[in-house]
Design an enzyme around this catalytic site. Structure first.
Site, mmCIF file in Angstrom:
data_model
loop_
_atom_site.group_PDB
_atom_site.id
_atom_site.type_symbol
_atom_site.label_atom_id
_atom_site.label_comp_id
_atom_site.label_asym_id
_atom_site.label_seq_id
_atom_site.Cartn_x
_atom_site.Cartn_y
_atom_site.Cartn_z
ATOM 1 N N SER A 93 -14.816 25.050 -28.157
ATOM 2 C CA SER A 93 -15.078 23.775 -28.820
ATOM 3 C C SER A 93 -14.037 23.573 -29.914
ATOM 4 C CB SER A 93 -16.480 23.808 -29.412
ATOM 5 O OG SER A 93 -16.566 22.954 -30.527
ATOM 6 N N SER A 109 0.828 -1.220 0.000
ATOM 7 C CA SER A 109 0.000 0.000 0.000
ATOM 8 C C SER A 109 0.856 1.261 0.000
ATOM 9 C CB SER A 109 -0.927 -0.009 1.222
ATOM 10 O OG SER A 109 -0.186 -0.188 2.413
ATOM 11 N N HIS A 111 -40.004 23.241 -10.046
ATOM 12 C CA HIS A 111 -40.198 22.376 -11.217
ATOM 13 C C HIS A 111 -39.542 22.979 -12.459
ATOM 14 C CE1 HIS A 111 -43.368 20.487 -8.725
ATOM 15 N NE2 HIS A 111 -43.693 21.748 -8.445
ATOM 16 N N LYS A 160 -8.073 3.720 2.530
ATOM 17 C CA LYS A 160 -7.279 4.909 2.219
ATOM 18 C C LYS A 160 -7.508 5.433 0.811
ATOM 19 C CE LYS A 160 -4.024 2.679 4.338
ATOM 20 N NZ LYS A 160 -4.988 1.997 5.255
ATOM 21 N N GLU A 181 -19.230 21.673 -15.088
ATOM 22 C CA GLU A 181 -19.638 20.321 -15.504
ATOM 23 C C GLU A 181 -18.768 19.264 -14.835
ATOM 24 O OE1 GLU A 181 -19.939 20.118 -19.841
ATOM 25 O OE2 GLU A 181 -20.752 22.130 -19.788
ATOM 26 N N LYS A 208 -18.702 28.551 -29.364
ATOM 27 C CA LYS A 208 -18.958 27.943 -28.056
ATOM 28 C C LYS A 208 -18.107 28.472 -26.915
ATOM 29 C CE LYS A 208 -20.781 23.998 -27.749
ATOM 30 N NZ LYS A 208 -21.946 23.494 -27.087
#
Ligand code: ARG
Length: 459
Positions: free
Chosen positions: A277, A23, A156, A325, A290, A283
């Site tokens: 982009s 480890s 909503h 861990k 994100e 873009k």
């Protein structure tokens, strides 16, 4: 490298099995805590007359040298070592001989590792709390900046009622304050020393566990040696608090992504926190937000890994627990990384007040206020609600909104309608008057800001 436990075996460990078992790749990050714990343990052994002061002096000096050499890069971690505990002990013995071999008296790797993780996570949790504090401060500043900006709020994802934009931001400040509280709680329960539990049953040596605990800044010692070495609740609790924090950051990210779209254009992220982009020249993507949303799943995964790893384990230590861990550290690293990007992204975010205002103008967002207008004039709220519903339906049919619907039309529904209704349903009035405690008015937002800033000072 010969294993410390080689005496019991005729053959050496298979190479792949050895790598599989090791480890050190991921527990080497606890080297400082391992050394700190060993120093406290050694001091206790001397104080209790279990080891000679001369041996312990050698041990402490040797450990201090190892710490320094690791920190300066002079001593690289040996990939072939089984774990950080074995590595430090082997190195110590290499440096000081027999005294090094005495360090592990009245101790096991089982209580040693349980101690190291607690020490490590306790430190790191403080770091995360500091990062969240910064974020709360930034979100709260942004809320102050936008306290007078009128925006639609949603249920909503349908326009519901007008609010101060700062009000929405302050909702996140409140969530983040709770996140700090949750992490603090987890640390509080974590802060007990398991050292002295040894392999699982304590020891016949006259140890002084409280002395070690105090030296290491713990609030006390764990009360059952089996629990001391088997408990990983603190990993679960902390990762759970991190998961909730990520859930909050993810919801915030989702809103920012939505608000950044052309359809909303409520906010614009700084170029430093957006990407373009490879094909579409127009873009500007909210990649950071994100990614934060995406990485939330990863932290939940870590939490699930921990809970699942522990659920079938008989007491006491099992090697499965070495998996604690990687999962906990991954959650920790992810949270730190996300916070470090998220905070400046919010600090540099521009809010377009004209657009949030325009969006609030459509969609009958002031219909509740019109119903309240009638109710305040004596009509029962349910009847007022129904009347306004009918008026909204008429408006939709005629292609107008409540603000430009003529009084003569209103009068057909109720004599209670007067000229002052227009003032009453103006967006500014609707927001300004939502002064109930915790409400959406700029005044309430300023009260919330003052509250949060006071809480931050207390931390
Ligand atoms: N590397 C081990 C872990 O992380 C240390 C404890 C080993 N104990 C043992 N009995 N094999 O869990």
């Amino acid at each position: 490298m010969e294993k410390m436990w080689a005496g019991r075996f005729q053959k050496t460990l298979d190479k792949k099995a050895d790598d599989f078992n090791s480890s050190i790749r991921f527990d080497c990050r606890m080297y400082a805590q391992d050394i700190q714990g060993s120093m406290a343990h050694a001091e206790m052994l001397a104080k209790q007359g279990i080891l000679s002061q001369a041996d312990v002096d050698l041990i402490i000096d040797g450990l201090a040298g190892i710490l320094q050499d690791i920190q300066t890069g002079k001593l690289p971690f040996d990939e072939n070592a089984e774990d950080i505990h074995m590595f430090v002990e082997a190195e110590l013995t290499k440096r000081i001989g027999d005294a090094g071999k005495r360090l592990h008296t009245a101790r096991s790797r089982n209580d040693q590792v349980a101690l190291d993780i607690r020490l490590y996570l306790r430190d790191k949790a403080e770091e995360v709390i500091g990062l969240i504090e910064n974020l709360v401060a930034v979100v709260t500043d942004k809320a102050e900046e936008t306290a007078d900006v009128i925006a639609p709020a949603y249920t909503h994802l349908q326009r519901a009622q007008p609010i101060s934009f700062g009000h929405q931001l302050m909702a996140y400040s409140m969530m983040l304050l709770r996140d700090i509280g949750r992490i603090r709680d987890a640390v509080k329960r974590m802060n007990y020393s398991p050292l002295g539990s040894c392999a699982l049953a304590g020891t016949t040596y006259p140890t002084d566990r409280a002395f070690v605990a105090e030296k290491l800044g713990f609030d006390g010692v764990t009360r059952n040696s089996i629990d001391g070495v088997s408990d990983r609740d603190f990993c679960v609790e902390l990762t759970s608090a991190f998961s909730i924090l990520m859930m909050h950051l993810s919801r915030f990210s989702e809103e920012i992504i939505l608000w950044s779209s052309w359809e909303f254009k409520f906010v614009e992220l700084d170029d430093a926190y957006t990407t373009g982009s490879s094909i579409m020249p127009q873009k500007k993507n909210s990649d950071m937000a994100e990614l934060v949303r995406g990485k939330t799943g990863r932290v939940y995964g870590d939490l699930t890994a921990l809970l699942t790893m522990l659920k079938g384990l008989p007491l006491a230590y099992n090697k499965d627990m070495q998996e604690d861990k990687e999962a906990t550290f991954d959650a920790l690293d992810t949270v730190v990384m996300c916070l470090e990007v998220f905070t400046p992204m919010i600090a540099t975010m521009k809010v377009y007040a004209e657009n949030t205002y325009k969006a609030a103008q459509k969609g009958f967002i002031n219909a509740t206020d019109l119903a309240d207008y009638l109710a305040k004039k004596g009509m029962p709220f349910r009847s007022a609600y129904k009347t306004v519903g009918q008026i909204v339906a008429e408006c939709i049919e005629k292609g107008c909104v409540l603000d430009d619907y003529p009084l003569t039309e209103y009068k057909k529904h109720s004599e209670l309608f007067e000229q002052d209704l227009y003032q009453e349903i103006a967006l500014e009035t609707c927001v300004e008057k939502r002064n109930s405690e915790g409400g959406a008015s700029p005044k309430s937002v300023r009260e919330q800001i003052a509250y949060v800033r006071k809480e931050l000072k207390k931390l």
